[in-house]
Each structure stands twice: as C-alpha cells, then as structure tokens.
Motif scaffolding. Structure first.
Motif, PDB file in Angstrom:
ATOM      1  N   THR A 153       0.814  -1.197   0.000  1.00  0.00           N
ATOM      2  CA  THR A 153       0.000   0.000   0.000  1.00  0.00           C
ATOM      3  C   THR A 153       0.845   1.242   0.000  1.00  0.00           C
ATOM      4  OG1 THR A 153      -0.131  -0.070   2.392  1.00  0.00           O
ATOM      5  CG2 THR A 153      -1.891  -1.141   1.164  1.00  0.00           C
ATOM      6  N   TYR A 208      -7.330   8.149  -2.749  1.00  0.00           N
ATOM      7  CA  TYR A 208      -8.099   7.046  -2.177  1.00  0.00           C
ATOM      8  C   TYR A 208      -7.790   5.789  -2.997  1.00  0.00           C
ATOM      9  CZ  TYR A 208     -10.600  10.484   0.604  1.00  0.00           C
ATOM     10  OH  TYR A 208     -10.910  11.484   1.492  1.00  0.00           O
ATOM     11  N   PHE A 235      -8.098   1.939  -4.313  1.00  0.00           N
ATOM     12  CA  PHE A 235      -9.040   0.857  -4.579  1.00  0.00           C
ATOM     13  C   PHE A 235      -8.267  -0.327  -5.159  1.00  0.00           C
ATOM     14  CE2 PHE A 235     -11.493   4.661  -4.463  1.00  0.00           C
ATOM     15  CZ  PHE A 235     -12.776   4.308  -4.067  1.00  0.00           C
ATOM     16  N   LYS A 242     -12.722  -2.284  -5.316  1.00  0.00           N
ATOM     17  CA  LYS A 242     -13.189  -2.132  -3.941  1.00  0.00           C
ATOM     18  C   LYS A 242     -12.230  -1.259  -3.148  1.00  0.00           C
ATOM     19  CE  LYS A 242     -15.542  -6.617  -3.785  1.00  0.00           C
ATOM     20  NZ  LYS A 242     -15.667  -7.913  -3.057  1.00  0.00           N
ATOM     21  N   ALA A 243     -12.780  -0.379  -2.347  1.00  0.00           N
ATOM     22  CA  ALA A 243     -11.951   0.525  -1.553  1.00  0.00           C
ATOM     23  C   ALA A 243     -11.173  -0.269  -0.506  1.00  0.00           C
ATOM     24  CB  ALA A 243     -12.819   1.569  -0.866  1.00  0.00           C
ATOM     25  N   LEU A 244      -9.892   0.047  -0.385  1.00  0.00           N
ATOM     26  CA  LEU A 244      -9.097  -0.582   0.658  1.00  0.00           C
ATOM     27  C   LEU A 244      -9.522  -0.052   2.014  1.00  0.00           C
ATOM     28  CD1 LEU A 244      -5.426  -0.632  -0.726  1.00  0.00           C
ATOM     29  CD2 LEU A 244      -7.144  -2.447  -0.778  1.00  0.00           C
ATOM     30  N   GLU A 245      -9.241  -0.821   3.032  1.00  0.00           N
ATOM     31  CA  GLU A 245      -9.545  -0.401   4.392  1.00  0.00           C
ATOM     32  C   GLU A 245      -8.273  -0.419   5.225  1.00  0.00           C
ATOM     33  OE1 GLU A 245     -12.577  -2.923   5.935  1.00  0.00           O
ATOM     34  OE2 GLU A 245     -14.102  -2.293   4.488  1.00  0.00           O
ATOM     35  N   GLY A 246      -8.261   0.425   6.240  1.00  0.00           N
ATOM     36  CA  GLY A 246      -7.128   0.441   7.150  1.00  0.00           C
ATOM     37  C   GLY A 246      -5.951   1.234   6.623  1.00  0.00           C
ATOM     38  N   GLU A 247      -4.769   0.892   7.118  1.00  0.00           N
ATOM     39  CA  GLU A 247      -3.549   1.621   6.775  1.00  0.00           C
ATOM     40  C   GLU A 247      -3.267   1.545   5.281  1.00  0.00           C
ATOM     41  OE1 GLU A 247       1.198   1.661   8.006  1.00  0.00           O
ATOM     42  OE2 GLU A 247      -0.177   0.163   8.849  1.00  0.00           O
ATOM     43  N   SER A 289      -5.059   2.998   2.938  1.00  0.00           N
ATOM     44  CA  SER A 289      -6.264   3.159   2.117  1.00  0.00           C
ATOM     45  C   SER A 289      -6.455   4.592   1.647  1.00  0.00           C
ATOM     46  CB  SER A 289      -7.497   2.695   2.897  1.00  0.00           C
ATOM     47  OG  SER A 289      -7.659   3.477   4.085  1.00  0.00           O
ATOM     48  N   VAL A 290      -5.908   5.551   2.387  1.00  0.00           N
ATOM     49  CA  VAL A 290      -5.965   6.970   2.015  1.00  0.00           C
ATOM     50  C   VAL A 290      -4.558   7.535   2.124  1.00  0.00           C
ATOM     51  CG1 VAL A 290      -6.939   9.240   2.492  1.00  0.00           C
ATOM     52  CG2 VAL A 290      -8.320   7.191   2.890  1.00  0.00           C
ATOM     53  N   ARG A 328      -4.708  -1.921  -8.737  1.00  0.00           N
ATOM     54  CA  ARG A 328      -5.006  -0.801  -7.841  1.00  0.00           C
ATOM     55  C   ARG A 328      -5.302   0.467  -8.630  1.00  0.00           C
ATOM     56  NH1 ARG A 328      -2.382  -1.389  -2.032  1.00  0.00           N
ATOM     57  NH2 ARG A 328      -2.298  -3.652  -1.984  1.00  0.00           N
TER      58      ARG A 328
END
Length: 228
Positions: A3, A109, A111, A115-120, A122-123, A217
């Motif tokens: 990420t 952001y 993806f 699907k949007a990533l979650e957690g560390e 992700s943004v 991604r």
C-alpha cells in the motif's frame, strides 16, 4: 503489492471543457538537468526558453528567459539521472521552478479490483510536499507501487503554480494544481483509462482515477472540500 505510505500531475495545456480529451503540450523533447536534449551533446546545446530544475542546476546550464514561465510550458519535466543520486539510486526527475506545496488537502483514495481498501494505506495524504515519486524502487519513492508491471521510478505527482485568467474579473490569478507525469515507464500511466505520453505533464482533476501499469489498484484523487 504494498500500500505504501505517502508523506502525496492532466496535461499542462488544458483542453476546453467541451472536449475532455488530452494531448501532449507541444512537441519539445525532455532534457537533462543541464538543459541538454536527451541524446544530444552536452557542450553544444543552447539553453531553451524555459529553465527547469534547481536554481543551482540552472546556473550551471546557462542563462534562460527571465521571470516566471507562462502557463503553457513547452517542456514538461527534467531527467536528472546524471546529477542527482539518492541512497545510491540515480533519480530520473527533478522538480520544475514552479513547484509549490498545494493549498488544498489533496488525498489519494486507494481501490483494489474496484473495492476501496480499508485500514492503513487506504488513504494517502498528498498535500504535505510539492511532489511525490511513485514506483517500485522503495529506496527513493514516496508512494510505492509494488506490482511487477510498475517501473522502479514510474511517475511523479507534481503540484505546480500556474497562472490562469479569472472568469469573473478577467485578470490573471495564480493557482496550484496537481499534475501527473510518466517517467518513461515500460507499461504506462493512465488517467481515467487514457494512457499518458511520457515526459509530459497532465493536469489532474478532482475525481480522476489513476492507474500504473497493469496493477489492479486504482487511485482516486480528491481533496478535503470534495463533495461526498
């Protein structure tokens, strides 16, 4: 693919809103940090109209046009492989004189497969400096893109100060906009599925989707005032 941590340009010559396609800004070629066209002899090249790179590099490369460059630049980036080395890695890019930190809190952001990533990770907050190098070479990049199809130094997100006419007053006004430039990557950089020509700045618009190589991604660029 990782990420990455961001510590966070469509094309300089904007096309009217009625036509949202993109094309390269002029036919000029990229130069190295001494303003020498790539592939040309160092000693014989003359300085071009616009100067790029750090002030000390400009002084070594010869005198150029005075004052700040106009909004429509012929050149769109500088290869710096002969002059800049960080952690043993030769950098392919150096920032232009109009580089500025943004006045908006821009974010990427992330993806994966839609699907949007979650957690560390992700943004990615990309407002804290004027440029961000993206690629697989983790010794020098700010935003790692670890997919095998990505190049070591793949692209740069560059914030640049440009002068545009104010629609209400008709007078020129300075703005800082995000741009993306592909550094000659093998598998390309894409904005909204459109592949960019290398060594050209493309201005990013709010809500654009960025993709590197054949990675699954996607990166959507927004800022803190973007509509939900």
């Amino acid at each position: 693919e990782g990420t990455g941590e961001a510590g966070g340009a469509r094309e300089e010559k904007r096309i009217p809103m009625a036509y949202r396609g993109r094309r390269p800004a002029g036919e000029s070629t990229a130069t190295n940090a001494n303003n020498v066209p790539l592939g040309g002899a160092k000693g014989s090249a003359k300085a071009t109209e616009f100067q790029w790179g750090k002030p000390e590099d400009q002084a070594e490369g010869g005198a150029g046009g005075g004052g700040e460059p106009a909004a429509n630049f012929g050149l769109s980036g500088v290869l710096a492989e002969e002059t800049l080395t960080v952690k043993g890695v030769k950098l392919k890019y150096t920032e232009p004189p109009e580089a500025r930190k943004p006045d908006k809190l821009w974010r990427l952001y992330v993806f994966k497969a839609g699907k949007a990533l979650e957690g560390e990770g992700s943004v990615l907050h990309v407002h804290r400096q004027s440029s961000y190098l993206l690629g697989r070479e983790r010794r020098v990049v700010e935003i790692p893109t670890d997919h095998p199809s990505c190049s070591g130094q793949h692209a740069v997100l560059q914030f640049r100060e440009v002068e545009r006419e104010c629609p209400t007053t008709g007078f020129p006004k300075k703005h800082v906009f995000p741009y993306l430039i592909d550094l000659g990557s093998t598998n390309g950089t894409f904005i909204n599925s459109e592949r960019l020509e290398p060594q050209r700045y493309y201005q990013l618009l709010e809500g654009d989707t960025i993709k590197f190589g054949s990675s699954s991604r996607d990166y959507v660029i927004l800022h803190d005032k973007s509509a939900a």
